[in-house]
Design an enzyme around this catalytic site. Structure first.
Site, PDB file in Angstrom:
ATOM      1  N   TYR A  21     -36.034  46.155 -22.709  1.00  0.00           N
ATOM      2  CA  TYR A  21     -34.509  46.319 -23.346  1.00  0.00           C
ATOM      3  C   TYR A  21     -34.140  47.401 -23.733  1.00  0.00           C
ATOM      4  CZ  TYR A  21     -36.668  41.797 -22.387  1.00  0.00           C
ATOM      5  OH  TYR A  21     -37.695  40.626 -21.898  1.00  0.00           O
ATOM      6  N   ASP A  23     -33.834  51.171 -23.131  1.00  0.00           N
ATOM      7  CA  ASP A  23     -32.928  51.571 -21.952  1.00  0.00           C
ATOM      8  C   ASP A  23     -31.798  50.986 -22.070  1.00  0.00           C
ATOM      9  OD1 ASP A  23     -35.841  53.707 -21.972  1.00  0.00           O
ATOM     10  OD2 ASP A  23     -36.554  52.059 -21.075  1.00  0.00           O
ATOM     11  N   TYR A 208     -43.324  44.685 -30.461  1.00  0.00           N
ATOM     12  CA  TYR A 208     -43.895  44.817 -29.260  1.00  0.00           C
ATOM     13  C   TYR A 208     -45.090  44.330 -29.511  1.00  0.00           C
ATOM     14  CZ  TYR A 208     -40.982  49.051 -28.608  1.00  0.00           C
ATOM     15  OH  TYR A 208     -39.919  49.595 -27.973  1.00  0.00           O
ATOM     16  N   GLN A 269     -26.069  40.918 -26.688  1.00  0.00           N
ATOM     17  CA  GLN A 269     -26.437  41.883 -27.572  1.00  0.00           C
ATOM     18  C   GLN A 269     -25.453  41.182 -28.759  1.00  0.00           C
ATOM     19  OE1 GLN A 269     -25.111  45.448 -25.424  1.00  0.00           O
ATOM     20  NE2 GLN A 269     -27.105  46.570 -25.635  1.00  0.00           N
ATOM     21  N   GLY A 286     -38.289  49.904 -30.645  1.00  0.00           N
ATOM     22  CA  GLY A 286     -38.114  50.804 -29.659  1.00  0.00           C
ATOM     23  C   GLY A 286     -36.504  51.140 -30.734  1.00  0.00           C
ATOM     24  N   GLU A 287     -35.042  51.908 -29.348  1.00  0.00           N
ATOM     25  CA  GLU A 287     -34.331  52.511 -30.063  1.00  0.00           C
ATOM     26  C   GLU A 287     -32.705  51.646 -30.357  1.00  0.00           C
ATOM     27  OE1 GLU A 287     -31.567  56.029 -28.629  1.00  0.00           O
ATOM     28  OE2 GLU A 287     -33.165  56.391 -28.224  1.00  0.00           O
ATOM     29  N   ASP A 288     -32.380  50.807 -29.288  1.00  0.00           N
ATOM     30  CA  ASP A 288     -31.513  50.358 -29.748  1.00  0.00           C
ATOM     31  C   ASP A 288     -31.428  49.136 -30.385  1.00  0.00           C
ATOM     32  OD1 ASP A 288     -29.079  48.851 -28.621  1.00  0.00           O
ATOM     33  OD2 ASP A 288     -29.671  46.982 -28.343  1.00  0.00           O
TER      34      ASP A 288
END
Length: 389
Positions: A21, A23, A208, A269, A286-288
């Protein structure tokens, strides 16, 4: 006589989904902001519509082409497709070196005015990023140059994704100045949170599968004060099942000592942003979600995407050293959560962290202001592009 309207700038954004999710989450936010705030005609190429649909339920997984929020979404399934110069966008972005189709690159070279080509890299606080930001990379065969563009945490990088209205939306949601807006209480009610649970310490959990969930849950269960943990459907299901001894299902809640685990639907989102704003502590990955937790101005623990040879540990430490709202307790818990070291006493880790939550929230406001001063990623990206056109 009125002057002719300028032609709309077109942009192609290519995304290969690696971290389910994160990316597509980043690319979808960026695509919408570029279109809404900068009037860019965006085409988003993505190779995984199923993951996309999880964060945007309106996505149809059986269509090759569709339009949502003004964005043209193209299912990217043929790396060998051919293109004509007329199909090439003015700006081409490949996310995280995803290798756009060779036929697209060949047609880029045939354009009378080749597009500005950007490799949008992953977010990192490591010092080397500043030296690589906006560096050119000439193509070995065509008269084309690709530029590396790095998101980041200071003015020497590209900044973070941040919509113009985001801070005001958060303030409106938390303070409820208008009856026409959803309140935090209504949001929790929508998730099935009971009135008796509202006074609990509220934590969102997005991580994760390999996270040490059992150790954290065990520490929470033995606390004196109640803790409500909100977990999106499908996140660490096996670990939760092993701890609870039963299969978790959406809408249900499970209590062990002071801990109540409530399974909530996987969110679009906009709703996930509200979840981050509403909780006292957010575990993100992650990043988002990592970036959105920072804009929430609340305490958070980052579960970083694992890399070979534990390179992600260097990336984690670089951020912890940069982040203004990192305390000794949050750093220690972050390192344990990412298994930088083992054998930790989770009771002590949590006891120390819980005492610092109010301090971290105050410090997070200063971090938010510092990040805003760097400008947002979309605007900084377009400013750079304009220097190359």
């Amino acid at each position: 006589m009125p002057s002719p309207q300028a032609a709309t700038t077109t942009l192609a954004l290519f995304c290969k989904v690696v971290d389910n999710y994160g990316d597509i989450g980043i690319c979808w936010r960026l695509a919408r902001q570029l279109h809404k705030e900068h009037q860019i005609d965006v085409q988003l190429w993505v190779d995984d519509l199923i993951s996309f649909q999880r964060i945007c339920p309106e996505v149809a997984t059986n269509l090759e082409t569709q339009i949502l929020d003004g964005i043209r979404i193209q299912y990217w399934q043929n790396q060998d497709a051919s293109f004509t110069p007329a199909e090439i966008a003015d700006i081409v972005i490949e996310f995280f070196a995803c290798d756009i189709p060779p036929g697209y690159i060949a047609s880029m070279a045939q354009c009378e005015r080749p597009p500005v080509w950007i490799n949008l890299e992953g977010l990192s606080a490591e010092a080397w990023v500043e030296g690589c930001h906006t560096l050119p990379s000439p193509h070995p065969s065509f008269s084309l140059t690709k530029y590396f563009f790095f998101p980041g945490f200071n003015a020497k990088t590209g900044g973070l994704i941040h919509e113009r209205t985001l801070d005001q939306e958060r303030r409106d949601f938390l303070t409820n100045p208008s009856n026409n807006l959803q309140t935090k209480a209504q949001f929790f009610e929508q998730l099935g949170v009971l009135p008796a649970e509202i006074s609990s310490l509220k934590v969102s959990l997005f991580c994760y599968p390999h996270a040490p969930v059992a150790a954290l849950f065990a520490a929470w269960s033995s606390q004196e004060k109640p803790i409500l943990c909100l977990v999106p459907d499908g996140v660490v299901t096996e670990a939760i099942q092993n701890f609870l001894g039963e299969t978790p299902t959406v809408g249900n809640h499970y209590s062990r000592g002071a801990l109540t685990v409530r399974i909530i639907p996987f969110m679009p989102q906009a709703d996930y942003d509200k979840l981050l704003w509403s909780c006292d502590l957010n575990f993100v990955r992650g990043e988002d979600s990592f970036v959105r937790a920072q804009w929430a101005a609340k305490a958070f623990i980052w579960h970083i995407y694992p890399q070979d040879e534990n390179l992600h540990h260097k990336k984690l430490n670089a951020f912890l050293q940069t982040h203004l709202a990192t305390t000794h307790s949050s750093k220690t818990l972050s390192l344990a959560w990412n298994e930088v070291h083992t054998g930790d006493n989770w009771q002590d880790l949590w006891s120390n962290m819980s005492k610092d939550l109010a301090t971290i929230e105050i410090q997070s406001q200063g971090w938010l202001e510092q990040m805003n001063a760097n400008g947002d990623l979309a605007s900084n990206l377009l400013s750079f592009v304009n220097t190359k056109r």
